[in-house]
Design a protein around this motif. Structure first.
Motif, PDB file in Angstrom:
ATOM      1  N   TRP A  84     -43.107  42.218 102.024  1.00  0.00           N
ATOM      2  CA  TRP A  84     -42.232  43.350 102.316  1.00  0.00           C
ATOM      3  C   TRP A  84     -41.359  43.666 101.101  1.00  0.00           C
ATOM      4  CZ3 TRP A  84     -37.034  44.150 102.145  1.00  0.00           C
ATOM      5  CH2 TRP A  84     -36.572  45.345 102.710  1.00  0.00           C
ATOM      6  N   PHE A  85     -40.764  42.651 100.524  1.00  0.00           N
ATOM      7  CA  PHE A  85     -39.850  42.801  99.387  1.00  0.00           C
ATOM      8  C   PHE A  85     -40.517  43.546  98.231  1.00  0.00           C
ATOM      9  CE2 PHE A  85     -37.776  41.222  95.513  1.00  0.00           C
ATOM     10  CZ  PHE A  85     -36.442  41.415  95.819  1.00  0.00           C
ATOM     11  N   LYS A  86     -41.762  43.223  97.965  1.00  0.00           N
ATOM     12  CA  LYS A  86     -42.452  43.806  96.815  1.00  0.00           C
ATOM     13  C   LYS A  86     -43.162  45.122  97.101  1.00  0.00           C
ATOM     14  CE  LYS A  86     -44.864  41.085  94.223  1.00  0.00           C
ATOM     15  NZ  LYS A  86     -45.820  40.038  93.807  1.00  0.00           N
ATOM     16  N   HIS A  87     -43.575  45.347  98.352  1.00  0.00           N
ATOM     17  CA  HIS A  87     -44.485  46.464  98.597  1.00  0.00           C
ATOM     18  C   HIS A  87     -44.033  47.527  99.593  1.00  0.00           C
ATOM     19  CE1 HIS A  87     -47.459  44.406  96.183  1.00  0.00           C
ATOM     20  NE2 HIS A  87     -47.273  43.314  96.896  1.00  0.00           N
ATOM     21  N   GLN A  88     -43.083  47.243 100.451  1.00  0.00           N
ATOM     22  CA  GLN A  88     -42.715  48.207 101.495  1.00  0.00           C
ATOM     23  C   GLN A  88     -41.629  49.165 101.013  1.00  0.00           C
ATOM     24  OE1 GLN A  88     -44.141  48.560 104.571  1.00  0.00           O
ATOM     25  NE2 GLN A  88     -42.893  50.396 104.665  1.00  0.00           N
ATOM     26  N   PRO A  89     -41.945  50.450 100.909  1.00  0.00           N
ATOM     27  CA  PRO A  89     -40.904  51.415 100.523  1.00  0.00           C
ATOM     28  C   PRO A  89     -39.807  51.478 101.591  1.00  0.00           C
ATOM     29  CG  PRO A  89     -43.095  52.393 100.364  1.00  0.00           C
ATOM     30  CD  PRO A  89     -43.253  51.078 101.074  1.00  0.00           C
ATOM     31  N   ILE A  90     -38.580  51.613 101.133  1.00  0.00           N
ATOM     32  CA  ILE A  90     -37.441  51.695 102.041  1.00  0.00           C
ATOM     33  C   ILE A  90     -37.133  53.168 102.279  1.00  0.00           C
ATOM     34  CG2 ILE A  90     -34.987  51.173 102.316  1.00  0.00           C
ATOM     35  CD1 ILE A  90     -35.466  48.623 100.716  1.00  0.00           C
ATOM     36  N   PRO A  91     -37.061  53.588 103.537  1.00  0.00           N
ATOM     37  CA  PRO A  91     -36.792  54.994 103.837  1.00  0.00           C
ATOM     38  C   PRO A  91     -35.488  55.470 103.185  1.00  0.00           C
ATOM     39  CG  PRO A  91     -37.396  53.808 105.828  1.00  0.00           C
ATOM     40  CD  PRO A  91     -37.226  52.785 104.741  1.00  0.00           C
ATOM     41  N   GLY A  92     -35.544  56.673 102.641  1.00  0.00           N
ATOM     42  CA  GLY A  92     -34.357  57.263 102.032  1.00  0.00           C
ATOM     43  C   GLY A  92     -34.170  56.933 100.564  1.00  0.00           C
ATOM     44  N   TRP A  93     -35.082  56.155  99.981  1.00  0.00           N
ATOM     45  CA  TRP A  93     -34.944  55.761  98.587  1.00  0.00           C
ATOM     46  C   TRP A  93     -36.137  56.219  97.746  1.00  0.00           C
ATOM     47  CZ3 TRP A  93     -30.592  54.288  96.393  1.00  0.00           C
ATOM     48  CH2 TRP A  93     -29.569  53.840  97.223  1.00  0.00           C
ATOM     49  N   GLU A 104     -32.587  47.385  90.060  1.00  0.00           N
ATOM     50  CA  GLU A 104     -31.594  48.385  89.656  1.00  0.00           C
ATOM     51  C   GLU A 104     -30.164  47.953  89.982  1.00  0.00           C
ATOM     52  OE1 GLU A 104     -32.679  52.027  91.588  1.00  0.00           O
ATOM     53  OE2 GLU A 104     -34.608  52.138  90.552  1.00  0.00           O
ATOM     54  N   GLY A 105     -30.000  46.759  90.537  1.00  0.00           N
ATOM     55  CA  GLY A 105     -28.664  46.267  90.870  1.00  0.00           C
ATOM     56  C   GLY A 105     -28.145  46.768  92.206  1.00  0.00           C
ATOM     57  N   LYS A 106     -29.048  47.175  93.090  1.00  0.00           N
ATOM     58  CA  LYS A 106     -28.654  47.736  94.382  1.00  0.00           C
ATOM     59  C   LYS A 106     -29.048  46.834  95.549  1.00  0.00           C
ATOM     60  CE  LYS A 106     -28.946  52.373  92.554  1.00  0.00           C
ATOM     61  NZ  LYS A 106     -29.762  53.574  92.450  1.00  0.00           N
ATOM     62  N   ALA A 107     -28.939  45.544  95.356  1.00  0.00           N
ATOM     63  CA  ALA A 107     -29.267  44.596  96.433  1.00  0.00           C
ATOM     64  C   ALA A 107     -28.375  44.828  97.643  1.00  0.00           C
ATOM     65  CB  ALA A 107     -29.133  43.163  95.936  1.00  0.00           C
ATOM     66  N   ASP A 108     -27.138  45.257  97.413  1.00  0.00           N
ATOM     67  CA  ASP A 108     -26.228  45.524  98.523  1.00  0.00           C
ATOM     68  C   ASP A 108     -26.750  46.645  99.408  1.00  0.00           C
ATOM     69  OD1 ASP A 108     -25.771  47.265  96.317  1.00  0.00           O
ATOM     70  OD2 ASP A 108     -23.770  47.757  97.056  1.00  0.00           O
ATOM     71  N   LYS A 109     -27.436  47.616  98.833  1.00  0.00           N
ATOM     72  CA  LYS A 109     -28.024  48.707  99.621  1.00  0.00           C
ATOM     73  C   LYS A 109     -29.172  48.198 100.483  1.00  0.00           C
ATOM     74  CE  LYS A 109     -25.410  51.712  97.558  1.00  0.00           C
ATOM     75  NZ  LYS A 109     -24.169  52.130  98.182  1.00  0.00           N
ATOM     76  N   VAL A 110     -29.952  47.287  99.931  1.00  0.00           N
ATOM     77  CA  VAL A 110     -31.059  46.689 100.694  1.00  0.00           C
ATOM     78  C   VAL A 110     -30.499  45.883 101.858  1.00  0.00           C
ATOM     79  CG1 VAL A 110     -33.049  45.131 100.606  1.00  0.00           C
ATOM     80  CG2 VAL A 110     -32.551  46.622  98.651  1.00  0.00           C
ATOM     81  N   LEU A 111     -29.483  45.088 101.586  1.00  0.00           N
ATOM     82  CA  LEU A 111     -28.873  44.279 102.649  1.00  0.00           C
ATOM     83  C   LEU A 111     -28.257  45.161 103.732  1.00  0.00           C
ATOM     84  CD1 LEU A 111     -27.327  41.515 100.412  1.00  0.00           C
ATOM     85  CD2 LEU A 111     -29.108  41.179 102.137  1.00  0.00           C
ATOM     86  N   ALA A 112     -27.629  46.266 103.336  1.00  0.00           N
ATOM     87  CA  ALA A 112     -27.055  47.192 104.316  1.00  0.00           C
ATOM     88  C   ALA A 112     -28.156  47.808 105.176  1.00  0.00           C
ATOM     89  CB  ALA A 112     -26.259  48.285 103.611  1.00  0.00           C
ATOM     90  N   TYR A 113     -29.269  48.166 104.547  1.00  0.00           N
ATOM     91  CA  TYR A 113     -30.413  48.712 105.295  1.00  0.00           C
ATOM     92  C   TYR A 113     -30.935  47.678 106.305  1.00  0.00           C
ATOM     93  CZ  TYR A 113     -35.258  49.921 106.293  1.00  0.00           C
ATOM     94  OH  TYR A 113     -36.450  50.166 106.932  1.00  0.00           O
ATOM     95  N   LEU A 114     -31.081  46.442 105.852  1.00  0.00           N
ATOM     96  CA  LEU A 114     -31.590  45.392 106.737  1.00  0.00           C
ATOM     97  C   LEU A 114     -30.642  45.122 107.900  1.00  0.00           C
ATOM     98  CD1 LEU A 114     -33.042  42.946 104.078  1.00  0.00           C
ATOM     99  CD2 LEU A 114     -34.332  44.375 105.683  1.00  0.00           C
TER     100      LEU A 114
END
Length: 123
Positions: A84-93, A104-114
């Motif tokens: 998932w981490f490597k291949h699944q596109p995140i909606p809205g990005w 890109e330094g946006k791990a906080d955005k990934v965590l917020a999405y999760l």
């Protein structure tokens, strides 16, 4: 309670006998080289192996491990989390994956999405 489960999951990324995260274990799980991992977390390749850089590497690896631990808990396995981490596109990005956003330094955005997915916002 959820953070305790996440904490136990994240501990699997540690090096035995050391309080720090293991870059080697994270690289193996993601199926990337140490050089690629260094680029992902924004540190020099030599820093990953240097004992003097352990705290810096630990701080840089922490967001990746938090994402992997959370996804692993939701998906049921570390292997699924890595895929998932490597291949699944995140909606809205615009088709970017968690790997792209972390680089890109946006791990906080990934965590917020999760967190939102776990809460049922995007389900």
């Amino acid at each position: 309670m959820v953070s305790a489960a996440l904490e136990l999951s994240a501990q699997r990324f540690g090096e035995q006998g050391s309080p720090f995260l293991s870059p080697r274990r994270v690289a193996e799980l993601l199926g990337v080289t140490m050089t690629e991992l260094a680029g992902l977390i924004g540190v020099a390749r030599n820093t990953l192996a240097a004992k003097a850089g352990a705290r810096k590497v630990d701080a840089a690896l922490s967001p990746v491990v938090r994402v992997l631990a959370m996804v692993g808990e939701m998906a049921g396995s570390e292997e699924r989390a890595a895929i998932w981490f490597k291949h699944q596109p995140i909606p809205g990005w615009a088709g970017k994956t968690a790997y792209d956003l972390v680089r890109e330094g946006k791990a906080d955005k990934v965590l917020a999405y999760l967190e939102a997915v776990r809460s049922g916002v995007y389900a």
